[in-house]
Design a protein around this motif. Sequence first.
Motif, PDB file in Angstrom:
ATOM      1  N   LEU A 136      35.771  54.768  44.858  1.00 40.49           N
ATOM      2  CA  LEU A 136      36.357  53.647  44.130  1.00 40.49           C
ATOM      3  C   LEU A 136      35.276  52.751  43.525  1.00 40.49           C
ATOM      4  N   LEU A 137      34.240  52.496  44.299  1.00 37.30           N
ATOM      5  CA  LEU A 137      33.133  51.681  43.782  1.00 37.30           C
ATOM      6  C   LEU A 137      32.435  52.398  42.635  1.00 37.30           C
ATOM      7  N   ASN A 138      32.254  53.704  42.746  1.00 33.22           N
ATOM      8  CA  ASN A 138      31.649  54.465  41.656  1.00 33.22           C
ATOM      9  C   ASN A 138      32.512  54.403  40.403  1.00 33.22           C
ATOM     10  N   TRP A 139      33.824  54.521  40.589  1.00 29.36           N
ATOM     11  CA  TRP A 139      34.744  54.400  39.439  1.00 29.36           C
ATOM     12  C   TRP A 139      34.514  53.095  38.677  1.00 29.36           C
ATOM     13  N   SER A 140      34.279  52.019  39.410  1.00 27.38           N
ATOM     14  CA  SER A 140      34.149  50.705  38.771  1.00 27.38           C
ATOM     15  C   SER A 140      32.911  50.574  37.906  1.00 27.38           C
ATOM     16  N   THR A 141      31.931  51.464  38.081  1.00 21.63           N
ATOM     17  CA  THR A 141      30.662  51.340  37.349  1.00 21.63           C
ATOM     18  C   THR A 141      30.618  52.158  36.066  1.00 21.63           C
ATOM     19  N   TYR A 142      31.618  52.998  35.830  1.00 23.14           N
ATOM     20  CA  TYR A 142      31.531  53.927  34.706  1.00 23.14           C
ATOM     21  C   TYR A 142      31.655  53.248  33.344  1.00 23.14           C
ATOM     22  N   THR A 143      32.389  52.134  33.282  1.00 23.59           N
ATOM     23  CA  THR A 143      32.431  51.339  32.048  1.00 23.59           C
ATOM     24  C   THR A 143      32.237  49.878  32.410  1.00 23.59           C
ATOM     25  N   GLU A 144      31.959  49.054  31.405  1.00 19.78           N
ATOM     26  CA  GLU A 144      31.540  47.672  31.649  1.00 19.78           C
ATOM     27  C   GLU A 144      32.627  46.791  32.255  1.00 19.78           C
ATOM     28  N   ASP A 145      33.872  46.963  31.828  1.00 18.33           N
ATOM     29  CA  ASP A 145      34.892  45.969  32.166  1.00 18.33           C
ATOM     30  C   ASP A 145      35.856  46.458  33.244  1.00 18.33           C
ATOM     31  N   ARG A 146      35.342  47.092  34.273  1.00 15.47           N
ATOM     32  CA  ARG A 146      36.181  47.545  35.376  1.00 15.47           C
ATOM     33  C   ARG A 146      35.950  46.669  36.613  1.00 15.47           C
ATOM     34  N   TYR A 147      37.057  46.260  37.246  1.00 14.97           N
ATOM     35  CA  TYR A 147      36.959  45.429  38.441  1.00 14.97           C
ATOM     36  C   TYR A 147      37.955  45.894  39.499  1.00 14.97           C
ATOM     37  N   ILE A 148      37.581  45.659  40.744  1.00 14.26           N
ATOM     38  CA  ILE A 148      38.435  45.951  41.895  1.00 14.26           C
ATOM     39  C   ILE A 148      38.767  44.628  42.571  1.00 14.26           C
ATOM     40  N   VAL A 149      40.054  44.362  42.786  1.00 12.63           N
ATOM     41  CA  VAL A 149      40.470  43.176  43.532  1.00 12.63           C
ATOM     42  C   VAL A 149      40.822  43.626  44.949  1.00 12.63           C
ATOM     43  N   GLU A 150      40.025  43.174  45.911  1.00 14.26           N
ATOM     44  CA  GLU A 150      40.211  43.542  47.315  1.00 14.26           C
ATOM     45  C   GLU A 150      40.981  42.435  48.030  1.00 14.26           C
ATOM     46  N   ASP A 151      42.193  42.750  48.450  1.00  8.38           N
ATOM     47  CA  ASP A 151      43.007  41.790  49.197  1.00  8.38           C
ATOM     48  C   ASP A 151      42.806  42.057  50.688  1.00  8.38           C
ATOM     49  N   ASP A 152      42.092  41.160  51.355  1.00 10.52           N
ATOM     50  CA  ASP A 152      41.756  41.317  52.777  1.00 10.52           C
ATOM     51  C   ASP A 152      42.663  40.420  53.609  1.00 10.52           C
ATOM     52  N   TYR A 153      43.966  40.622  53.470  1.00 11.61           N
ATOM     53  CA  TYR A 153      44.969  39.649  53.896  1.00 11.61           C
ATOM     54  C   TYR A 153      45.083  39.451  55.411  1.00 11.61           C
ATOM     55  N   ASP A 154      44.809  40.501  56.241  1.00  7.77           N
ATOM     56  CA  ASP A 154      44.929  40.304  57.700  1.00  7.77           C
ATOM     57  C   ASP A 154      43.839  41.059  58.462  1.00  7.77           C
ATOM     58  N   SER A 155      42.663  41.175  57.854  1.00  3.52           N
ATOM     59  CA  SER A 155      41.589  41.987  58.431  1.00  3.52           C
ATOM     60  C   SER A 155      41.006  41.395  59.713  1.00  3.52           C
ATOM     61  N   GLU A 156      41.330  40.145  60.017  1.00  3.82           N
ATOM     62  CA  GLU A 156      40.789  39.525  61.238  1.00  3.82           C
ATOM     63  C   GLU A 156      41.337  40.185  62.495  1.00  3.82           C
ATOM     64  N   PHE A 157      42.470  40.875  62.361  1.00  7.12           N
ATOM     65  CA  PHE A 157      43.112  41.452  63.537  1.00  7.12           C
ATOM     66  C   PHE A 157      42.885  42.956  63.586  1.00  7.12           C
ATOM     67  N   LYS A 158      42.023  43.354  64.505  1.00  8.45           N
ATOM     68  CA  LYS A 158      41.676  44.759  64.692  1.00  8.45           C
ATOM     69  C   LYS A 158      41.626  45.003  66.190  1.00  8.45           C
ATOM     70  N   TYR A 159      42.279  46.070  66.642  1.00  6.74           N
ATOM     71  CA  TYR A 159      42.409  46.331  68.064  1.00  6.74           C
ATOM     72  C   TYR A 159      41.705  47.641  68.430  1.00  6.74           C
ATOM     73  N   GLU A 160      41.098  47.658  69.601  1.00  8.01           N
ATOM     74  CA  GLU A 160      40.474  48.844  70.193  1.00  8.01           C
ATOM     75  C   GLU A 160      39.116  49.202  69.576  1.00  8.01           C
ATOM     76  N   THR A 161      38.895  48.888  68.298  1.00  7.01           N
ATOM     77  CA  THR A 161      37.599  49.166  67.657  1.00  7.01           C
ATOM     78  C   THR A 161      37.110  47.911  66.960  1.00  7.01           C
ATOM     79  N   ASP A 162      35.863  47.968  66.465  1.00  4.69           N
ATOM     80  CA  ASP A 162      35.309  46.828  65.738  1.00  4.69           C
ATOM     81  C   ASP A 162      35.994  46.685  64.373  1.00  4.69           C
ATOM     82  N   ASN A 163      35.825  45.506  63.776  1.00  8.62           N
ATOM     83  CA  ASN A 163      36.363  45.274  62.443  1.00  8.62           C
ATOM     84  C   ASN A 163      35.763  46.230  61.424  1.00  8.62           C
TER      85      ASN A 163
END
Length: 470
Positions: free
Chosen positions: A264-291
Amino acid sequence: MIYLTLDKNAKTNYIYQQIYEGIKEYILLGRLKPGEKLPPKRTLARQLKVSMNSVMTAYDQLLTEGYIYTTERKGYFVEKITQFINQGDAIESSLPSDLKESIVDKEEWLSLSHMTSNISLFPFKKWFRCQQKTIDHHQRELSEIIHPQGPYIVRKTICRLIALTRGVICEPEQIVIGAGTMSLIRQLMDMRDRNTVIAMEDPGYSRLYHLLKSMEFDVHPVKIDEKGISIKEIEAAKANFVFVTPSHQFPTGKIMPISRRIELLNWSTYTEDRYIVEDDYDSEFKYETDNIPSLQSLDRNQRVIYTGTFSKTMLPGIRISYMVLPPGLLREYRRHYQHLIQSSNTINLFTLHYFIKNGEYHRHVKRMNHHYETKRKILINELIGRFKDNIQIEDIPAGLHFYAHFRSNKDYEEIEERAKQEKLEIYTMKRFMLNNIYKHQNIIELVIGFASIPEDKIAEAVDRLYRAMS
């Protein structure tokens, strides 16, 4: 002469208000003509058997609102007032029935909603102490209009927090605070040309989908596979903006592996005006493993716009979210929104600063992680015990909801109606399938949240769900 009927025993309207209302009505109905002279204050007071102060106060109010005018040494006269057009015989004062709201009594309801959080364990006393500290130390800032992106000291605190917990690489200047993620996304996309083509996960966040459609963007729902959003379908859509939830896909809960993140990150670099919006809405809650580190932490080409919120970790009603803009977009944002007024509550922003700085936020999230993990396990065990072979749970140990498949010969509408009868709040996959292809043969899919359901009510909630499905 003006004939007014006054109720001198009325407890709601003072005498001067009754005089004011009576004369105003006469003027609006045309009984007092433009230019007609009103009785002198003393004369009207004697006629109505009231104090001259009451008449004077009524005249002053009519004068202030423009119903009358005064000429020195001649008295008060009726102003020429433009008449209303097309008023009819009476003004319709009642609200049309389709606009009426009804209040639903939720007292006996149980909720398996993904949108709630548990506020019973929130340290309100510590929050209020931080609020008092804000009032003591930031009276100047509270009396002013703050920076459009939010107070610098608060952005600096958030910057340090997300660097430590999510690996986000940024400076405080890159953070924009707003009253909710949706309002920030609207600001972001208002800067974009309407020819921008958008790809977003399907199933996905329907509110965002409808927002972008209402802004007249070309939005392409893209199917997800076992690794997340399909890069091939993004390419096929010719998208240059992609919205994703890589740390806990909404609503399926899938975690995007490193291989797909790099694609996905590579896709964003192929042309100038590509962006990824990352919604990290509840990432604070992770169980059994690290974030799981954020996607933005891997970005070296300034193509990821990171968004986060405090609604899940604290209170949904606090309305504090933020986005991290790459420098190029930040420059455009400041040019576009140089006259914007910050939408979040200033007291809450500074209170949040102290809440984080004092370590209270970290302790609260840690406490809630343990609480939610325990409750999640209880709910899953109850569901499996009750539904047995008729349930399959996507058991991904993260977030505040999970995705479950139930064997059933009923349709979504019937399940939803039966759940209402059971006073159980649920959300089916119908809500999140953006192309509305949500029915699999004899399968009902639910997004089950567990944040607000009390532990001692979990078994009852599962029983109600079983009856709704049966």
